[in-house]
Design a protein around this motif. Structure first.
Motif, mmCIF file in Angstrom:
data_model
loop_
_atom_site.group_PDB
_atom_site.id
_atom_site.type_symbol
_atom_site.label_atom_id
_atom_site.label_comp_id
_atom_site.label_asym_id
_atom_site.label_seq_id
_atom_site.Cartn_x
_atom_site.Cartn_y
_atom_site.Cartn_z
ATOM 1 N N SER A 23 44.398 -80.319 28.215
ATOM 2 C CA SER A 23 45.443 -80.406 27.198
ATOM 3 C C SER A 23 46.292 -79.137 27.193
ATOM 4 O O SER A 23 47.522 -79.192 27.048
ATOM 5 N N ASN A 26 48.508 -79.028 30.401
ATOM 6 C CA ASN A 26 49.600 -79.998 30.295
ATOM 7 C C ASN A 26 50.709 -79.481 29.389
ATOM 8 O O ASN A 26 51.901 -79.669 29.670
ATOM 9 N N ASN A 59 49.254 -84.946 10.931
ATOM 10 C CA ASN A 59 49.077 -86.368 10.646
ATOM 11 C C ASN A 59 50.293 -87.169 11.088
ATOM 12 O O ASN A 59 51.436 -86.726 10.934
ATOM 13 N N GLY A 60 50.031 -88.350 11.622
ATOM 14 C CA GLY A 60 51.106 -89.242 12.017
ATOM 15 C C GLY A 60 51.600 -90.075 10.848
ATOM 16 O O GLY A 60 50.854 -90.356 9.908
ATOM 17 N N ILE A 65 49.995 -92.532 16.085
ATOM 18 C CA ILE A 65 48.680 -91.950 16.350
ATOM 19 C C ILE A 65 48.881 -90.615 17.054
ATOM 20 O O ILE A 65 49.456 -90.563 18.142
ATOM 21 N N VAL A 66 48.447 -89.547 16.437
ATOM 22 C CA VAL A 66 48.618 -88.203 16.993
ATOM 23 C C VAL A 66 47.433 -87.892 17.902
ATOM 24 O O VAL A 66 46.289 -87.806 17.446
ATOM 25 N N THR A 67 47.695 -87.713 19.183
ATOM 26 C CA THR A 67 46.640 -87.422 20.157
ATOM 27 C C THR A 67 46.380 -85.918 20.230
ATOM 28 O O THR A 67 47.148 -85.104 19.705
ATOM 29 N N GLU A 68 45.315 -85.566 20.915
ATOM 30 C CA GLU A 68 44.987 -84.150 21.086
ATOM 31 C C GLU A 68 46.099 -83.419 21.845
ATOM 32 O O GLU A 68 46.458 -82.296 21.504
ATOM 33 N N GLU A 69 46.657 -84.059 22.850
ATOM 34 C CA GLU A 69 47.731 -83.417 23.616
ATOM 35 C C GLU A 69 48.972 -83.203 22.750
ATOM 36 O O GLU A 69 49.666 -82.186 22.898
ATOM 37 N N MET A 70 49.257 -84.119 21.864
ATOM 38 C CA MET A 70 50.386 -83.950 20.950
ATOM 39 C C MET A 70 50.137 -82.768 20.017
ATOM 40 O O MET A 70 51.032 -81.953 19.758
ATOM 41 N N ARG A 71 48.922 -82.655 19.512
ATOM 42 C CA ARG A 71 48.576 -81.558 18.615
ATOM 43 C C ARG A 71 48.742 -80.210 19.330
ATOM 44 O O ARG A 71 49.271 -79.251 18.758
ATOM 45 N N TRP A 137 58.581 -86.900 16.544
ATOM 46 C CA TRP A 137 57.946 -86.713 17.857
ATOM 47 C C TRP A 137 58.952 -86.918 18.989
ATOM 48 O O TRP A 137 58.910 -86.238 20.008
#
Length: 258
Positions: A23, A26, A59-60, A65-71, A137
């Motif tokens: 993560s 990336n 939070n989305g 849905i907020v993924t780990e990579e997004m966080r 996003w």
């Protein structure tokens, strides 16, 4: 919390809640303006991002849905501002809300002659005093635009600006900085920029910066990190003040662009 206890707690988080390597890599690969960081800067940024993700809820909204990579993407960009400062600069608030795309703001404002207006507009980001940051996003992922726009840096710059009250383009300065110099430099640059916008001249930053001193500071903070050599060239005195405030010199990370 005492310094010793805070330091122990942060080390505990770093040991037990690390960011996954894939993560992190990336995020670095996508965020080109971070690729000029030194090894020690990259390590520090990762540590701040790790603790940031422990301290803040992301939070989305609208079913996102907020993924780990997004966080991690959000945290890395948020923490570049405080790379050489401290996470305490993001104190007293807890949440980041992420919409899939632009969201609607409804609010009222009073104009210069006292008339109250109702506004209804689409936004890519919003920061609330002592409240959450709201992000689109779709705009978070728009990181390769020519204007140097970066919604995460923009909204977190507002948070720094709000540390001494409502955002006004005057964040709490360090003791070795002269507030009179800051005010003079930013005021002159802001007025010059507004004239350029009015005259429809070619601009190197988003014309949205002409809205107010607060937006001028936030937009210039974006560009300071994303395209620092251009800011150093066209706004040299502003660049100097931002460099002193953020305690960074991002133009030095890109010597081939100077």
């Amino acid at each position: 919390m005492s310094w010793g206890l805070k330091n122990w707690w942060r080390q505990h988080i770093l040991k037990h809640e690390p960011i996954a390597e894939i993560s992190w890599q990336n995020a670095l690969a996508q965020l080109h303006f971070l690729q000029g960081l030194t090894l020690s800067e990259t390590i520090q940024l990762r540590q701040w991002a790790t603790i940031f993700l422990h301290d803040k809820k992301i939070n989305g909204a609208q079913g996102l849905i907020v993924t780990e990579e997004m966080r991690v993407m959000i945290a890395a960009q948020a923490c570049i501002l405080i790379l050489n400062l401290d996470l305490d600069y993001y104190r007293d608030w807890l949440e980041i809300i992420v919409y899939p795309g632009k969201f609607i703001l409804d609010y009222e404002y009073t104009d210069e002659i006292g008339i109250v207006h109702a506004a209804h507009m689409a936004a890519s980001g919003e920061s609330w005093l002592a409240g959450p940051i709201i992000l689109s996003w779709e705009d978070v992922t728009d990181i390769n635009n020519k204007q140097g726009h970066n919604v995460v840096i923009h909204e977190f710059a507002h948070k720094l600006d709000m540390l001494n009250g409502a955002a006004n383009g005057f964040p709490p300065l360090h003791s070795n900085m002269d507030p009179h110099v800051w005010t003079a430099v930013f005021s002159k640059a802001f007025e010059t920029f507004r004239e350029q916008v009015d005259n429809e001249e070619e601009l190197i930053i988003d014309p949205y910066a002409a809205i107010s001193p607060a937006e001028f500071f936030a937009v210039l903070s974006e560009a300071f990190f994303v395209k620092p050599c251009e800011i150093k060239q066209y706004f040299p005195q502003v660049y100097q003040q931002l460099s002193a405030f953020y305690r960074q010199n991002p133009a030095m990370r890109w010597p081939h662009r100077s």
